[in-house]
Scaffold this active site. Sequence first.
Site: not given
Length: 368
Positions: A38, A136, A264, A313
């Site tokens: 998965k 779950r 940043y 990013m």
Amino acid sequence: MPKAQETVLEIDLKALKHNFEYLKSKLQNGTKFLAVVKAFGYGSDSCEIANYLQELGADYFAVAYTNEGVALRKAGITKPILVLHPQAVNFKTLITYALEPSLYNTKVLKEFIEIALAEKQSDYPIHIKINTGLNRLGFCKNDIDHAVTEIRNTTAVKITSIFSHLAASEDLNEKAFSLNQIESFNTISKKIIEKLTYQPMLHMCNTSGILNYPEAHFNMVRAGIGLYGFGNSHEENKNLIPIATLKTIISQIHHIEKDASVGYNRAFKANSTLKTATLPIGHADGIGRQYGNGKGFVTIKGQQAPILGNVCMDMIMVNITDIDCKEGDEVIVFGQNNTAEQLAETTNTISYEIITSVSQRVKRIFIK
């Protein structure tokens, strides 16, 4: 392995084979091996991984969602594929591609039987998920009688397996809890089988279950993270090899003066002169912002280079003041030596999160 010329994720199939064979060596003859692929093969590439494991002899595969199973079928996987968390809207597609659903409550059981009948199915393989403490997904013990009655009253479906999931199999401090789960699973599965005229498979163990609870291997085990090189303990990590190495390069080197800022929001300010390297990888590639400001690191020429300031990013900046390197040199984000688990520990997360976060825009290279 070749030196990186851009950001790439190298997948070592020899390491994958080693991990598969190591985990399989823990099983009794006749115990089936289900490979969990998965989340894009835990960030590697589910189709490439599954095809190689099919060659090696994996008996079953598991994915989380139907579209993941469809991708495997289109890539040539012929072995059975268990869909662990199917949604009713995809049941018809699931049947079209001969995928096998985990059914975990009365609602999804009824919905799947209805679709199977409409599609004129007979003895369609289903897997019944039992909740033994993870809380779950899964039928609770009080729902079992009703579920079995529903299944016995139709010819559309047939139980291929009954299974559950250990909540803390890697934590030996929780051994009593795990043993209680195993006992509960034994009791509930026997109750189901008594009401059937055939014998479904039983499975419960994940990677840590394989390693720590051989008494619960039953007819099949489900290996996920162990295949990709992590054993959930320092001791077992020694027996496994991480299959993925995330590499990038130095795009540019800067000499930063005292009191100058980097990145940043001026999140990093130099308190002395230093040297930085800018790398073409960022949070869009899977390096989360939590690794910025000195928490995370990369490896250059065998030395750790801390991440400076905020992760961008598409880029990060790292401190290379004490590293003899140049623009174009290779950088290791994680791999077989400085592992994803070590990087994960810097922000109190786990290797699973690191390896599954690698963006699909990062080129995958398979080393055979």
